[in-house]
Design a protein around this motif. Structure first.
Motif, PDB file in Angstrom:
ATOM      1  N   TRP A  55       6.633   4.355   8.698  1.00 29.77           N
ATOM      2  CA  TRP A  55       5.919   3.647   7.630  1.00 29.77           C
ATOM      3  C   TRP A  55       6.967   3.215   6.618  1.00 29.77           C
ATOM      4  O   TRP A  55       7.970   3.900   6.424  1.00 29.77           O
ATOM      5  CB  TRP A  55       4.920   4.574   6.927  1.00 29.77           C
ATOM      6  CG  TRP A  55       3.694   4.885   7.704  1.00 29.77           C
ATOM      7  CD1 TRP A  55       2.480   4.276   7.590  1.00 29.77           C
ATOM      8  CD2 TRP A  55       3.521   5.880   8.714  1.00 29.77           C
ATOM      9  NE1 TRP A  55       1.575   4.822   8.467  1.00 29.77           N
ATOM     10  CE2 TRP A  55       2.195   5.815   9.172  1.00 29.77           C
ATOM     11  CE3 TRP A  55       4.375   6.829   9.283  1.00 29.77           C
ATOM     12  CZ2 TRP A  55       1.689   6.660  10.142  1.00 29.77           C
ATOM     13  CZ3 TRP A  55       3.879   7.658  10.253  1.00 29.77           C
ATOM     14  CH2 TRP A  55       2.551   7.574  10.679  1.00 29.77           C
ATOM     15  N   ARG A 115       6.367  -0.276  13.187  1.00 33.82           N
ATOM     16  CA  ARG A 115       5.965  -0.033  11.801  1.00 33.82           C
ATOM     17  C   ARG A 115       4.443   0.122  11.761  1.00 33.82           C
ATOM     18  O   ARG A 115       3.703  -0.824  12.015  1.00 33.82           O
ATOM     19  CB  ARG A 115       6.403  -1.184  10.897  1.00 33.82           C
ATOM     20  CG  ARG A 115       6.142  -0.928   9.424  1.00 33.82           C
ATOM     21  CD  ARG A 115       6.711  -2.068   8.569  1.00 33.82           C
ATOM     22  NE  ARG A 115       6.621  -1.769   7.164  1.00 33.82           N
ATOM     23  CZ  ARG A 115       5.573  -2.057   6.395  1.00 33.82           C
ATOM     24  NH1 ARG A 115       4.513  -2.667   6.905  1.00 33.82           N
ATOM     25  NH2 ARG A 115       5.581  -1.750   5.116  1.00 33.82           N
ATOM     26  N   GLY A 117       2.683   0.776   9.110  1.00 38.75           N
ATOM     27  CA  GLY A 117       2.151   0.269   7.853  1.00 38.75           C
ATOM     28  C   GLY A 117       3.068   0.625   6.706  1.00 38.75           C
ATOM     29  O   GLY A 117       4.159   1.160   6.894  1.00 38.75           O
ATOM     30  N   GLY A 118       2.608   0.348   5.501  1.00 36.76           N
ATOM     31  CA  GLY A 118       3.384   0.660   4.314  1.00 36.76           C
ATOM     32  C   GLY A 118       3.222   2.105   3.887  1.00 36.76           C
ATOM     33  O   GLY A 118       2.375   2.847   4.402  1.00 36.76           O
ATOM     34  N   GLY A 120       1.986   3.116   1.149  1.00 41.12           N
ATOM     35  CA  GLY A 120       0.671   3.293   0.532  1.00 41.12           C
ATOM     36  C   GLY A 120      -0.360   3.760   1.547  1.00 41.12           C
ATOM     37  O   GLY A 120      -1.214   4.603   1.240  1.00 41.12           O
ATOM     38  N   LEU A 121      -0.296   3.215   2.754  1.00 38.85           N
ATOM     39  CA  LEU A 121      -1.208   3.635   3.818  1.00 38.85           C
ATOM     40  C   LEU A 121      -0.981   5.102   4.166  1.00 38.85           C
ATOM     41  O   LEU A 121      -1.935   5.881   4.280  1.00 38.85           O
ATOM     42  CB  LEU A 121      -1.016   2.759   5.060  1.00 38.85           C
ATOM     43  CG  LEU A 121      -1.806   3.174   6.308  1.00 38.85           C
ATOM     44  CD1 LEU A 121      -3.307   3.093   6.051  1.00 38.85           C
ATOM     45  CD2 LEU A 121      -1.414   2.294   7.492  1.00 38.85           C
ATOM     46  N   LEU A 122       0.276   5.496   4.308  1.00 40.41           N
ATOM     47  CA  LEU A 122       0.589   6.889   4.636  1.00 40.41           C
ATOM     48  C   LEU A 122       0.139   7.824   3.509  1.00 40.41           C
ATOM     49  O   LEU A 122      -0.437   8.883   3.771  1.00 40.41           O
ATOM     50  CB  LEU A 122       2.086   7.050   4.906  1.00 40.41           C
ATOM     51  CG  LEU A 122       2.561   8.427   5.324  1.00 40.41           C
ATOM     52  CD1 LEU A 122       1.848   8.917   6.571  1.00 40.41           C
ATOM     53  CD2 LEU A 122       4.067   8.418   5.533  1.00 40.41           C
ATOM     54  N   GLY A 124      -2.285   7.257   1.409  1.00 45.16           N
ATOM     55  CA  GLY A 124      -3.750   7.281   1.473  1.00 45.16           C
ATOM     56  C   GLY A 124      -4.255   8.197   2.568  1.00 45.16           C
ATOM     57  O   GLY A 124      -5.220   8.954   2.371  1.00 45.16           O
ATOM     58  N   MET A 125      -3.613   8.152   3.735  1.00 44.51           N
ATOM     59  CA  MET A 125      -3.994   9.039   4.837  1.00 44.51           C
ATOM     60  C   MET A 125      -3.824  10.502   4.432  1.00 44.51           C
ATOM     61  O   MET A 125      -4.664  11.349   4.731  1.00 44.51           O
ATOM     62  CB  MET A 125      -3.152   8.730   6.078  1.00 44.51           C
ATOM     63  CG  MET A 125      -3.478   7.410   6.743  1.00 44.51           C
ATOM     64  SD  MET A 125      -2.295   6.897   8.031  1.00 44.51           S
ATOM     65  CE  MET A 125      -2.089   8.358   9.008  1.00 44.51           C
ATOM     66  N   SER A 126      -2.741  10.786   3.721  1.00 44.92           N
ATOM     67  CA  SER A 126      -2.478  12.150   3.270  1.00 44.92           C
ATOM     68  C   SER A 126      -3.543  12.607   2.283  1.00 44.92           C
ATOM     69  O   SER A 126      -4.062  13.730   2.371  1.00 44.92           O
ATOM     70  CB  SER A 126      -1.090  12.231   2.627  1.00 44.92           C
ATOM     71  OG  SER A 126      -0.857  13.511   2.109  1.00 44.92           O
ATOM     72  N   HIS A 150       5.973  11.183   4.001  1.00 47.94           N
ATOM     73  CA  HIS A 150       5.957  10.182   2.929  1.00 47.94           C
ATOM     74  C   HIS A 150       7.175  10.356   2.019  1.00 47.94           C
ATOM     75  O   HIS A 150       7.858   9.387   1.670  1.00 47.94           O
ATOM     76  CB  HIS A 150       4.666  10.281   2.118  1.00 47.94           C
ATOM     77  CG  HIS A 150       4.574   9.270   1.030  1.00 47.94           C
ATOM     78  ND1 HIS A 150       5.130   9.469  -0.208  1.00 47.94           N
ATOM     79  CD2 HIS A 150       4.016   8.039   1.005  1.00 47.94           C
ATOM     80  CE1 HIS A 150       4.923   8.406  -0.962  1.00 47.94           C
ATOM     81  NE2 HIS A 150       4.243   7.522  -0.245  1.00 47.94           N
TER      82      HIS A 150
END
Length: 198
Positions: A55, A115, A117-118, A120-122, A124-126, A150
């Motif tokens: 990411w 990749r 994602g960014g 921010g996605l990681l 958010g998943m966390s 992250h």
């Protein structure tokens, strides 16, 4: 098989919390069950995936150090009467692109970047995983691995230079390529059999 992406997660809760990959996506989610994750590359279909999943920025420097080197350095520092309060070490500093290059060199197979994602996605998943599965009684709750990843990929965990690797010159730092070659079954040094990257 070409086009296969293998995503390895360390604990059961994270495995169960992630969505199932859609049919035809070429993605497989594997519960690595902690240290047994190191044995997964021995499976031919995992090795065949040949992708480095990440990411964020593929050029972000990352610190890699084996547990063996960390133990050697810690022992030397503990026996040194002049040890300062803070020491910074990294067996090797590589970006995701560098990791891809080393995986290709170690195995003789071309690895590609993937990749997901960014950052921010990681993040958010966390956060979602932490909200749904707080696992307050666990030493390593499922969201913690995502937060660790992250921090690594964002640069928050990158040690400030200069590193203190040269303080104890008898320590031979294990390179990422050596660890990957060992996992691939091409290691030249049998005593390095259980080396793991931190």
């Amino acid at each position: 098989p070409d086009g296969l992406t293998v995503i390895v997660v360390e604990n059961k809760e994270t495995f169960l919390a992630l969505p199932q990959a859609p049919d035809g996506s070429g993605a497989v989610l594997v519960w690595g069950s902690g240290y047994t994750a190191g044995a997964l590359p021995e499976l031919p279909w995992v090795r065949a995936a040949r992708r480095v999943l990440y990411w964020g920025d593929a050029d972000q420097p990352l610190d890699f150090t084996t547990m063996r080197n960390t133990a050697e350095y810690t022992a030397a520092a503990a026996l040194d009467d002049t040890t300062p309060r803070t020491l910074r070490i990294a067996g090797e500093v590589l970006s995701i692109r560098g990791l891809r290059r080393e995986a290709s060199a170690a195995t003789g197979q071309e690895y590609k970047l993937f990749r997901a994602g960014g950052l921010g996605l990681l993040a958010g998943m966390s956060k979602v995983t932490r909200a749904l599965l707080p696992a307050r009684d666990e030493v390593f709750p499922p969201w913690q691995g995502m937060q660790y990843l992250h921090n690594m990929l964002s640069g928050a965990a990158k040690l400030r230079e200069p590193l203190d690797n040269g303080r104890y010159p008898d320590i031979r730092w294990t390179r990422v390529r050596e660890v990957l070659a060992e996992v691939d079954g091409r290691a030249e040094s049998p005593q390095e059999t259980h080396t793991r990257l931190l």
